[in-house]
Design an enzyme around this catalytic site. Structure first.
Site, PDB file in Angstrom:
ATOM      1  N   ASP A 178       0.913  -1.142   0.000  1.00  0.00           N
ATOM      2  CA  ASP A 178       0.000   0.000   0.000  1.00  0.00           C
ATOM      3  C   ASP A 178       0.948   1.185   0.000  1.00  0.00           C
ATOM      4  O   ASP A 178       1.589   1.477   1.015  1.00  0.00           O
ATOM      5  CB  ASP A 178      -0.869   0.013   1.266  1.00  0.00           C
ATOM      6  N   HIS A 179       1.076   1.849  -1.147  1.00  0.00           N
ATOM      7  CA  HIS A 179       2.187   2.808  -1.254  1.00  0.00           C
ATOM      8  C   HIS A 179       2.039   3.975  -0.276  1.00  0.00           C
ATOM      9  O   HIS A 179       3.014   4.656   0.018  1.00  0.00           O
ATOM     10  CB  HIS A 179       2.382   3.281  -2.703  1.00  0.00           C
ATOM     11  N   ASP A 236     -10.986   1.865  -4.582  1.00  0.00           N
ATOM     12  CA  ASP A 236      -9.687   2.354  -5.042  1.00  0.00           C
ATOM     13  C   ASP A 236      -8.903   3.053  -3.930  1.00  0.00           C
ATOM     14  O   ASP A 236      -7.681   2.935  -3.861  1.00  0.00           O
ATOM     15  CB  ASP A 236      -9.914   3.329  -6.214  1.00  0.00           C
ATOM     16  N   HIS A 241      -5.751   2.815   1.208  1.00  0.00           N
ATOM     17  CA  HIS A 241      -5.014   3.972   1.733  1.00  0.00           C
ATOM     18  C   HIS A 241      -5.710   4.645   2.917  1.00  0.00           C
ATOM     19  O   HIS A 241      -5.099   4.922   3.939  1.00  0.00           O
ATOM     20  CB  HIS A 241      -4.804   5.020   0.640  1.00  0.00           C
TER      21      HIS A 241
HETATM   22  C1  BG6 Z   1      -3.684   4.845  -6.187  1.00  0.00           C
HETATM   23  C2  BG6 Z   1      -5.051   4.958  -6.750  1.00  0.00           C
HETATM   24  O1  BG6 Z   1      -3.582   3.733  -5.348  1.00  0.00           O
HETATM   25  O2  BG6 Z   1      -3.381   6.026  -5.452  1.00  0.00           O
HETATM   26  C3  BG6 Z   1      -5.180   6.183  -7.629  1.00  0.00           C
HETATM   27  O3  BG6 Z   1      -5.347   3.795  -7.519  1.00  0.00           O
HETATM   28  C4  BG6 Z   1      -4.739   7.421  -6.886  1.00  0.00           C
HETATM   29  O4  BG6 Z   1      -6.508   6.339  -8.102  1.00  0.00           O
HETATM   30  C5  BG6 Z   1      -3.384   7.207  -6.230  1.00  0.00           C
HETATM   31  O5  BG6 Z   1      -4.662   8.487  -7.813  1.00  0.00           O
HETATM   32  C6  BG6 Z   1      -3.031   8.364  -5.327  1.00  0.00           C
HETATM   33  O6  BG6 Z   1      -1.726   8.223  -4.899  1.00  0.00           O
HETATM   34  P1  BG6 Z   1      -0.847   9.500  -4.531  1.00  0.00           P
HETATM   35  O7  BG6 Z   1       0.440   8.920  -4.047  1.00  0.00           O
HETATM   36  O8  BG6 Z   1      -0.711  10.314  -5.776  1.00  0.00           O
HETATM   37  O9  BG6 Z   1      -1.603  10.223  -3.460  1.00  0.00           O
END
Ligand code: BG6
Length: 489
Positions: A178-179, A236, A241
């Site tokens: 989960d980045h 999503d 997140h």
């Molecule tokens: C991803 C989603 O996991 O996270 C995207 O699939 C979203 O829809 C993105 O835009 C947002 O990541 P960040 O790091 O740009 O906040």
């Protein structure tokens, strides 16, 4: 040498989907940055695997272009880039038929390096790839596998994916990304809470009125039509997140940073979330979809225009969540996330309760309750709002001002991308920032009834103009409780 540059053991990273979007935008730039920071030990190799017929040279050209496009020009060091490209190789594989896995085996045979398989491919291929790795003797004890979301679209499909990977790899070898957990400020949330004595005694329903978690984006559908329209914002963003942010905000102090110590505490929060089902979903959740409007200084299309057909998929969701445990009973956690909103901002806002009695008269200004705002992006930092006396002799006037710590001002370092941290953690074998299977299941267990209720209630997505803060229902959701969304700034 700073802690950022402590080298990791040599590794062989095999990236399935090596020519895909994730590799291009995130993985290759992140790996280049880590090499540049001095974190690689030799011999480290990166092997891209994908269906196209490409030579090593052609792949290196692709990677070079990706890095030049996605790494800031001042970060590119030509010598460093040459060394980086030289460690890349390419193997043509077909995940379904298994063609090419023998070549992959030959390419990695004899290597004593840590072996990591990164599945930057559609989840439908997870099972085939894991099976083929096993069949070709590539999935031994020392191997690690990295998978990306979406891990399923509900509990049943998540279980099927986890089972398919779990047939080949043991849980300690599986790294579910989960980045958001790799973002600096998200990790800092744990440091703020558990390395300071100040907050923890107040971190409960006796002192906190409510919590708001906002992840607002200005982008629209981008090029992800087929995935996004079948997912929607709840799957999503919230299932992963947003719930991870909620867990780190709400969990009990783990006894250490050990992976299971942290994940056990997060799991307890996920399991304590009050289920939202049936007619209650209409009161506690809002679905929205953007219409044409203005974003980032220009006119933009509505969601269905971008999509080219009708759809009721939500691009915005707001939820009033509650955690049924002693610490948090009665404290709402308001979550909101959406595309094409007014600003790109992600933050957690902790709203403390007001002082029990004000000794200051009406003429001095309102005594406002303290607020702690943790800004995840952009302009990472922490603001602690306090009341102070307006300086000057003209009587006692009170003002609400922030103790403001902007990370960019406080530290003169580049803010690394989440993937840099996460890939290095995989090589180190540290699972603290990765989701355990039971966490994924508990998250779906809470999300599935919301989807079911939306279907049963036929709860439509309310339109909102692109470039605003979402549908009016989201404002009503919080204002009904006599509260307002925190305005960033
Ligand atoms: C991803 C989603 O996991 O996270 C995207 O699939 C979203 O829809 C993105 O835009 C947002 O990541 P960040 O790091 O740009 O906040």
């Amino acid at each position: 040498m700073t802690s950022q540059t402590i080298p990791v053991d040599p590794f062989d990273l095999i990236v399935f989907g090596g020519t895909g979007d994730l590799s291009e935008r995130k993985l290759l730039p992140a790996l280049y940055q880590r090499q540049k920071a001095g974190q690689f030990s030799e011999p480290t190799r990166i092997i891209a695997a994908s269906r196209s017929a490409l030579s090593d040279e052609a792949y290196r050209d692709f990677a070079g272009r990706a890095i030049r496009e996605h790494v800031a020009a001042e970060e590119i060091d030509e010598e460093e880039l040459r060394t980086f490209l030289a460690r890349l190789a390419y193997v043509q594989v077909d995940a379904r038929s298994g063609d090419g896995f023998e070549r992959l085996k030959e390419a990695t045979e004899g290597s004593r390096a840590v072996r990591v398989f990164y599945l930057a491919v559609a989840p439908a291929l997870f099972g085939d790839i894991a099976g083929n790795l096993a069949a070709h003797g590539l999935a031994g004890d020392g191997a690690r596998i990295v998978v990306e979301k979406p891990i399923g679209r509900d509990l049943a499909s998540a279980n099927a994916l986890n089972d398919a990977i779990g047939r080949v790899f043991d849980e300690h070898q599986i790294f579910r990304i989960d980045h958001y957990l790799g973002k600096e400020t998200v990790q800092n949330l744990m440091v703020l809470r558990f390395a300071n004595a100040l907050y923890e005694p107040l971190w409960n329903s006796a002192h906190i009125d409510h919590v708001q978690i906002t992840v607002a984006e200005t982008v629209g559908l981008e090029d992800r039509v087929s995935y996004y329209d079948t997912a929607g914002a709840l799957r999503d963003m919230v299932q992963n997140h947003m719930l991870q942010l909620l867990c780190l905000t709400a969990m009990e102090p783990p006894s250490s940073m050990d992976a299971d110590a942290v994940r056990d505490e997060k799991l307890k929060i996920l399991r304590s979330l009050k289920r939202i089902e049936g007619a209650e979903a209409q009161k506690l959740t809002v679905r929205g979809q953007y219409r044409a409007g203005a974003s980032d200084g220009g006119a933009v299309k509505g969601y269905t225009q971008e999509l080219g057909r009708d759809s009721d998929t939500e691009t915005f969701v707001a939820i009033k969540a509650e955690i049924a445990n002693w610490r948090w009973a009665g404290v709402p956690f308001y979550l909101r996330t959406g595309k094409r909103l007014a600003e790109r901002v992600s933050e957690i806002c902790i709203q403390f309760k007001p002082v029990p009695h004000s000794i200051f008269g009406d003429s001095t200004g309102t005594v406002m309750a303290n607020q702690l705002v943790i800004r995840l992006q952009p302009d990472e930092g922490v603001k602690q709002w306090l009341m102070i006396k307006d300086p000057g002799p003209g009587g006692m006037r009170l003002r609400h001002v922030p103790l403001d710590m902007s990370f960019a001002d406080a530290f003169d370092v580049r803010n690394p991308d989440a993937y840099e941290r996460l890939i290095m953690d995989v090589v180190r074998g540290n699972q603290t920032l990765f989701m355990r299977r039971d966490e994924v299941e508990a998250a779906w267990n809470w999300i599935d009834p919301i989807h079911a209720a939306w279907d049963d209630n036929r709860q439509p997505a309310q339109g909102y103009t692109a470039g605003t803060w979402g549908p009016s229902g989201a404002i009503a959701l919080i204002e009904r409780d006599g509260r307002t969304w925190h305005e960033s700034g």
